[in-house]
Design a protein around this motif. Structure first.
Motif, PDB file in Angstrom:
ATOM      1  N   ALA A  49       0.563  -1.187  -0.245  1.00 55.49           N
ATOM      2  CA  ALA A  49       0.020  -0.074   0.162  1.00 55.49           C
ATOM      3  C   ALA A  49       0.452   1.124  -0.489  1.00 55.49           C
ATOM      4  O   ALA A  49       0.062   2.330  -0.959  1.00 55.49           O
ATOM      5  N   LEU A  50       1.873   1.226   0.313  1.00 58.02           N
ATOM      6  CA  LEU A  50       2.792   2.396   0.645  1.00 58.02           C
ATOM      7  C   LEU A  50       3.808   2.466  -0.130  1.00 58.02           C
ATOM      8  O   LEU A  50       3.939   4.019  -1.176  1.00 58.02           O
ATOM      9  N   LEU A  51       4.638   1.579  -1.298  1.00 53.16           N
ATOM     10  CA  LEU A  51       4.729   1.979  -2.325  1.00 53.16           C
ATOM     11  C   LEU A  51       3.762   2.591  -3.410  1.00 53.16           C
ATOM     12  O   LEU A  51       4.322   2.490  -4.153  1.00 53.16           O
ATOM     13  N   ALA A  52       2.294   1.712  -3.146  1.00 58.21           N
ATOM     14  CA  ALA A  52       1.493   2.418  -4.855  1.00 58.21           C
ATOM     15  C   ALA A  52       1.472   3.896  -4.005  1.00 58.21           C
ATOM     16  O   ALA A  52       0.541   4.334  -4.783  1.00 58.21           O
ATOM     17  N   VAL A  53       1.801   4.623  -3.007  1.00 58.23           N
ATOM     18  CA  VAL A  53       1.515   5.651  -2.764  1.00 58.23           C
ATOM     19  C   VAL A  53       1.754   7.243  -4.115  1.00 58.23           C
ATOM     20  O   VAL A  53       1.220   7.562  -4.699  1.00 58.23           O
ATOM     21  N   PRO A  54       3.121   6.297  -5.024  1.00 59.96           N
ATOM     22  CA  PRO A  54       3.837   7.475  -5.652  1.00 59.96           C
ATOM     23  C   PRO A  54       3.253   7.679  -6.681  1.00 59.96           C
ATOM     24  O   PRO A  54       2.744   8.536  -7.650  1.00 59.96           O
ATOM     25  N   ASP A  55       2.221   6.606  -7.137  1.00 59.88           N
ATOM     26  CA  ASP A  55       0.965   6.089  -7.616  1.00 59.88           C
ATOM     27  C   ASP A  55       0.348   7.255  -8.192  1.00 59.88           C
ATOM     28  O   ASP A  55      -0.508   7.389  -8.903  1.00 59.88           O
ATOM     29  N   ASN A  56      -0.153   7.967  -7.042  1.00 61.40           N
ATOM     30  CA  ASN A  56      -1.761   8.097  -6.668  1.00 61.40           C
ATOM     31  C   ASN A  56      -1.609   9.502  -6.695  1.00 61.40           C
ATOM     32  O   ASN A  56      -0.213  10.427  -6.521  1.00 61.40           O
ATOM     33  N   ASP A  57      -2.429  10.546  -6.044  1.00 61.87           N
ATOM     34  CA  ASP A  57      -2.187  12.084  -5.697  1.00 61.87           C
ATOM     35  C   ASP A  57      -1.509  12.610  -4.324  1.00 61.87           C
ATOM     36  O   ASP A  57      -2.426  12.023  -3.413  1.00 61.87           O
ATOM     37  N   TRP A  58      -0.313  12.298  -4.431  1.00 58.55           N
ATOM     38  CA  TRP A  58       0.872  12.706  -3.072  1.00 58.55           C
ATOM     39  C   TRP A  58       0.779  14.046  -3.082  1.00 58.55           C
ATOM     40  O   TRP A  58       1.675  14.429  -3.733  1.00 58.55           O
ATOM     41  N   ARG A  59       0.773  14.190  -1.859  1.00 57.79           N
ATOM     42  CA  ARG A  59       0.370  15.838  -1.729  1.00 57.79           C
ATOM     43  C   ARG A  59       2.286  15.997  -0.712  1.00 57.79           C
ATOM     44  O   ARG A  59       2.435  17.183  -1.006  1.00 57.79           O
ATOM     45  N   GLU A  60       3.342  15.311  -0.715  1.00 62.79           N
ATOM     46  CA  GLU A  60       4.243  15.662  -0.069  1.00 62.79           C
ATOM     47  C   GLU A  60       5.249  14.703  -1.488  1.00 62.79           C
ATOM     48  O   GLU A  60       6.132  14.634  -1.446  1.00 62.79           O
ATOM     49  N   ARG A  61       4.818  14.820  -2.583  1.00 69.93           N
ATOM     50  CA  ARG A  61       5.609  14.239  -4.297  1.00 69.93           C
ATOM     51  C   ARG A  61       7.038  15.870  -3.506  1.00 69.93           C
ATOM     52  O   ARG A  61       7.836  14.977  -4.096  1.00 69.93           O
ATOM     53  N   GLU A  62       6.834  16.342  -3.896  1.00 69.18           N
ATOM     54  CA  GLU A  62       7.849  17.785  -4.418  1.00 69.18           C
ATOM     55  C   GLU A  62       9.084  17.197  -3.605  1.00 69.18           C
ATOM     56  O   GLU A  62       9.302  17.322  -2.146  1.00 69.18           O
ATOM     57  N   GLY A  63      10.215  17.195  -3.322  1.00 70.87           N
ATOM     58  CA  GLY A  63      11.334  16.820  -3.238  1.00 70.87           C
ATOM     59  C   GLY A  63      12.027  15.802  -2.290  1.00 70.87           C
ATOM     60  O   GLY A  63      12.860  14.994  -2.901  1.00 70.87           O
ATOM     61  N   ALA A  64      11.274  14.823  -3.264  1.00 69.71           N
ATOM     62  CA  ALA A  64      10.811  12.823  -3.000  1.00 69.71           C
ATOM     63  C   ALA A  64      12.034  12.220  -4.065  1.00 69.71           C
ATOM     64  O   ALA A  64      12.573  11.904  -3.521  1.00 69.71           O
ATOM     65  N   TRP A  65      12.125  13.020  -5.283  1.00 69.19           N
ATOM     66  CA  TRP A  65      13.103  12.741  -5.845  1.00 69.19           C
ATOM     67  C   TRP A  65      14.262  13.000  -5.568  1.00 69.19           C
ATOM     68  O   TRP A  65      15.021  12.055  -5.375  1.00 69.19           O
ATOM     69  N   ALA A  66      14.294  14.016  -5.120  1.00 65.11           N
ATOM     70  CA  ALA A  66      16.113  14.117  -5.033  1.00 65.11           C
ATOM     71  C   ALA A  66      16.653  13.479  -3.956  1.00 65.11           C
ATOM     72  O   ALA A  66      17.749  13.327  -3.694  1.00 65.11           O
ATOM     73  N   SER A  67      15.633  13.754  -3.140  1.00 64.86           N
ATOM     74  CA  SER A  67      15.534  13.203  -1.739  1.00 64.86           C
ATOM     75  C   SER A  67      16.021  11.604  -1.966  1.00 64.86           C
ATOM     76  O   SER A  67      16.665  11.475  -0.920  1.00 64.86           O
ATOM     77  N   VAL A  68      15.556  10.741  -2.729  1.00 58.90           N
ATOM     78  CA  VAL A  68      15.617   9.669  -2.800  1.00 58.90           C
ATOM     79  C   VAL A  68      16.658   9.034  -3.103  1.00 58.90           C
ATOM     80  O   VAL A  68      17.766   8.321  -3.687  1.00 58.90           O
ATOM     81  N   GLN A  69      17.223  10.173  -4.306  1.00 63.34           N
ATOM     82  CA  GLN A  69      18.845  10.267  -4.928  1.00 63.34           C
ATOM     83  C   GLN A  69      19.799   9.509  -3.943  1.00 63.34           C
ATOM     84  O   GLN A  69      20.757   9.183  -4.152  1.00 63.34           O
TER      85      GLN A  69
END
Length: 899
Positions: A106-126
């Protein structure tokens, strides 16, 4: 389905789940699987402790949740996680491992939906991928790279703005009837009738009347039993005064739990969240807030390993946090504990090295933002320690509060005792050395010494530069890294370490007794040996050589402000003002150390209590030094906090501690004021006679750990969980927990414990509150600060009479306070506080059990009048608890089902 197995370990067993199903395993196999294969876990440190494998690591689902949903709280249990991800909770312990696989999906599916904390996530996971974070290969591919560069963290955080100085509050008078009318607005027309609350609000109004005589505040002492509704009772006159007078009311608490409760109650004052953020501000000490400069250092190589992973997750949180509070704010309390102390403290300003306007993040600083917001707020929610620090050495002189509400006022004595005490110890002196010298040979991190922080001042002001150089030179005499090892080898270096060596020798000579089990030692600072007297003189000379340049430097910095050189713009001025305050604090500390050393071989100071100590944990020394406390710490509290104020309401459910008003006045500083306080008292509206009883068990022998453990287990089983177990010694708590945790878990009754589980206290209370079948063992922090209404807490068990620890300080206060009567007052207050955890709402029912035949009858008046007190055997107590609480548990379960 996630590609990894899930592992769950509890006191009831160990299970591993894969796509093929779930199977029970032994401890050895679980450790082998976890060592060979990445496994999904819920709270890895806790699982590792239960497996006896402290180095257990894997894919902790709590870390994944913190990454995906920063600044969102979830109770770190299977049921709490289930609610957070909108799944059905597992019904049995053996179902948890399979549930973890479902929750991970369920958590791994979060990025596929309307994710309000998306901003900054890509840079952070890198960044997390480069740090080999276990979740990075799993979650990273699911996050789409943004098309444009993101405003990330430091650019995303808003800047605070400097406002015009707030004018002094107007002089106004509030009528008691006005407070009652405001209270009616806050409670709403449909609220139950509470005559006691109305009377309380009317009485509290007197604290907001205009002051008639200088240094004579309008002080109101108000004892209001549980259930009166104190919070809204004092918010009514406080909000009226703030709005009409244009000033801020500071509401001070002792526990973080009450701070959170207060913040929630202010929604009634300001339903609009935007307006509420402007009008209500929570303030804490600097050490509670994230330091952005420390975080930047951590993100750019200052941290390594797991600590660096924590820094990245904290950075994610910082971008979404409401206030940057790492301790009790919206950072989940469980997050730092997942990293086993790797880094959390280094992300806050615990060393007092802030450079203020010299920091590149000064305009975004959480601490500065809170300080400025509080200057314009109507209500400032603070704590006793911050109020005292702010009054004693705060920088905000022009905006000092004139009206205070001290909730949990029975703790003012203890807070003042800690605030105004003095400790000349190895750990304190080495911190001062680091603050002055900065990193020495082999040091790392961004720590900078006094010379580096004030280099521009030194270049401008010659006398200031000389003072800095003199302070740096004098600081070489302070204790240095490795000082404990040198003392153990009999090779102290410098006058301060020589002093500490003499303190250590005398403390062992006078205090160590057979069977002390390696606990801390202390001895009176009386009749010192020639060795200690001889060591004190050069130590005092070294401290004198340090305090002089610090005082000189402070004066030179004040002169720089007056002269206003060209380079002194607004930010530079703020930085110099901050340096003046910080240097002044250090100079005051060193001056207090000198006063303490003057006592060695000198006359006794009747206002203070002085002693020597060797601090130990399980036989390992960690600090050594001299200590000084006020015999009556409310004297400096009254002088520094109360006398400058115009009004103060001090309130609590146990203000008199089961005694009379003289007790309340003595512990709040009232006798040191020229004007006597007003008094108000109203009893709790709860029906204690029918809803609670006190059972004193007479056949559990003191010191018999097996019998004590058996008593706890049987009582918890009789109550079907929902038990708060209170201990006066950590050693006994751990021993009892070790004996009964497995037994209770097999019966479906989870047991959690402070000082055992690697979880912070606040989170333990959240877990306990969340599960009516759970029980919680703890010490003083749980006796005084737990608010768990409803069926989750239905039984309180104390291991014995909570007599005060026989320390040097306590002995002196007991002698001055009336001997055994002083001890009785303390015990009454502690019993009243412990009993107060039990009944928090009108429909609560429960039992209070004291496992001590030695409970004196004279202390039974600590409990509310009407409560039945019985001396019974353990067998009878178990039967009475089962009979009383069986209905409570059933009703609570039915209510939960209906909800």
């Amino acid at each position: 389905m996630p590609p990894y197995p899930a592992l769950h370990a509890s006191h009831g067993g160990i299970w591993i789940a894969t796509a093929e199903g779930t199977r029970p395993v032994g401890r050895g196999e679980a450790i082998r699987v976890a060592a060979d294969t990445p496994v999904i876990l819920l709270n890895a440190p806790l699982v590792g402790q239960r497996l006896g494998y402290a180095e257990l690591s894997g894919l902790d689902i709590l870390e994944l949740y913190a990454f995906l949903h920063p600044a969102r709280f979830a109770v770190p249990t299977p049921a709490g996680l289930a609610r957070a991800v909108d799944l059905s909770p597992p019904e049995r312990d053996e179902d948890v491992a399979a549930f973890l696989l479902e929750a991970t999906a369920a958590l791994l599916a979060v990025p596929d939906n309307d994710w309000r904390e998306r901003e900054g996530a890509w840079a952070s996971v890198q960044s997390l991928g480069r740090l080999r974070w276990a979740w990075a290969p799993v979650v990273g591919p699911r996050i789409v790279k943004p098309r444009v560069d993101e405003r990330w963290l430091f650019s995303r955080l808003p800047e605070w703005e400097e406002g015009a100085p707030r004018p002094a509050p107007r002089t106004i008078e509030i009528e008691p009837g006005d407070s009652e009318a405001r209270l009616a607005e806050l409670t709403g027309g449909l609220a139950e009738e509470r005559p006691g609350q109305r009377a309380y609000a009317a009485a509290a109004t007197a604290a907001f009347a205009p002051r008639a005589v200088r240094e004579s505040p309008n002080m109101v002492l108000a004892e209001a039993g549980t259930g009166i509704g104190k919070t809204l009772g004092y918010l009514a006159p406080a909000s009226l005064w703030s709005q009409r007078a244009g000033g801020a009311v500071w509401i001070s608490t002792y526990t973080k739990a009450l701070q959170r409760q207060l913040a929630a109650e202010t929604q009634r004052l300001y339903p609009d969240p935007v307006l509420r953020r402007e009008r209500v501000v929570t303030r804490k000490g600097r050490e509670n807030y994230l330091c952005l400069l420390n975080l930047e250092d951590a993100l750019h190589g200052g941290f390594a390993g797991r600590a660096a992973v924590l820094a990245q997750l904290v950075a994610r949180w910082a971008a979404y946090s409401a206030d940057g509070d790492m301790v009790g704010g919206d950072l989940p309390g469980w997050l730092p504990t997942l990293f086993r102390r790797n880094g959390p403290a280094a992300l806050t300003d615990r060393r007092g090295e802030c450079v203020y306007a010299g920091c590149p993040h000064y305009r975004k600083c959480f601490i500065e933002r809170a300080a400025r917001a509080s200057a314009d707020a109507d209500i400032v929610i603070a704590n006793h320690a911050l109020v005292m620090v702010n009054a004693a050495r705060g920088r905000e002189v022009a905006t000092r509060p004139t009206r205070y509400v001290f909730d949990e006022g029975h703790h003012l004595f203890d807070a003042a005792d800690a605030m105004f005490g003095v400790a000349l110890t190895g750990s304190e002196t080495i911190e001062l050395r680091r603050w002055i010298l900065g990193p020495e040979a082999g040091g790392r991190g961004r720590r900078r010494g006094l010379q580096a922080r004030l280099s521009d001042v030194a270049s401008y002001d010659e006398a200031g530069g000389v003072a800095i150089a003199d302070a740096v030179r004098a600081a070489q005499a302070l204790a240095a890294d490795g000082w404990l090892g040198r003392l153990n080898e009999g090779q102290p270096f410098g006058p301060i370490e020589a002093l500490l060596a003499a303190v250590r020798g005398l403390t062992y000579a006078r205090a160590e007794q057979p069977g002390d089990a390696g606990y801390g030692l202390e001895a009176e600072l009386a009749e010192p040996t020639p060795e200690l007297i001889e060591a004190a003189a050069p130590a005092a000379a070294a401290l004198d050589a340090l305090v002089r340049p610090l005082v000189t430097l402070g004066r030179r910095l004040e002169a720089v402000l007056t002269e206003g050189p060209d380079w002194l713009d607004g930010p530079a001025r703020a930085r110099v003002e901050g340096a003046i305050a910080s240097i002044g604090w250090r100079a005051e500390t060193v001056a207090a150390w000198l006063a303490l050393l003057a006592r060695v071989g000198g006359p006794v100071d009747p206002d203070h209590v002085d002693w020597l100590s060797v601090e130990r944990v399980e036989g390992r020394e960690y600090d050594i030094g001299l200590h000084r406390r006020w015999l009556d710490p409310t004297r400096p509290f009254a002088e520094i906090v109360l006398k400058p104020a115009h009004g103060a309401l001090v309130t609590s459910a146990t203000l008199t501690g089961g005694g009379d008003w003289s007790v309340a006045e003595a512990r709040t500083g009232a006798p040191h004021l020229a004007r006597a306080p007003a008094r108000f008292q109203v009893e709790s509206p709860f029906d204690y006679a029918n809803n609670a009883e006190v059972l004193i068990v007479t056949d559990v022998k003191r010191g018999d750990i097996p019998a004590l453990a058996n008593a706890y287990a049987r009582l918890i089983e009789a109550a079907n969980g929902g038990t708060l177990g209170l201990f006066t010694a950590i050693r006994r708590l751990r021993a009892v927990h070790a004996r009964i945790a497995d037994r209770l878990a097999r019966g479906g009754l989870p047991l959690h414990a402070q000082h055992v589980d690697p979880i912070d206290t606040g989170t333990l209370v959240d877990i306990f509150r969340d599960d009516p079948a759970a029980s919680l063992l703890g010490t003083d922090a749980l006796r005084d600060g737990v608010d768990v209404p409803g069926t989750s807490l239905r039984l309180v068990v104390m291991e014995g009479v909570p007599w005060p620890k026989p320390t040097v300080l306590h002995a002196a206060r007991k002698l001055a306070g009336g001997g055994s009567a002083y001890d009785d007052r303390i015990v009454r207050a502690r019993l009243a506080q412990a009993f107060g955890r039990l009944i928090r709402r009108a429909d609560d029912r429960g039992a209070f059990v004291l496992l001590s035949a030695a409970m004196p009858s004279r202390l039974l008046d600590a409990f509310p009048s009407g409560v039945r007190v019985s001396r019974v055997t353990l067998e009878d107590a178990v039967a009475r608890v089962a009979e009383r609480l069986s209905t409570t548990v059933r009703i609570g379960h039915d209510a939960d089902q209906a909800g």
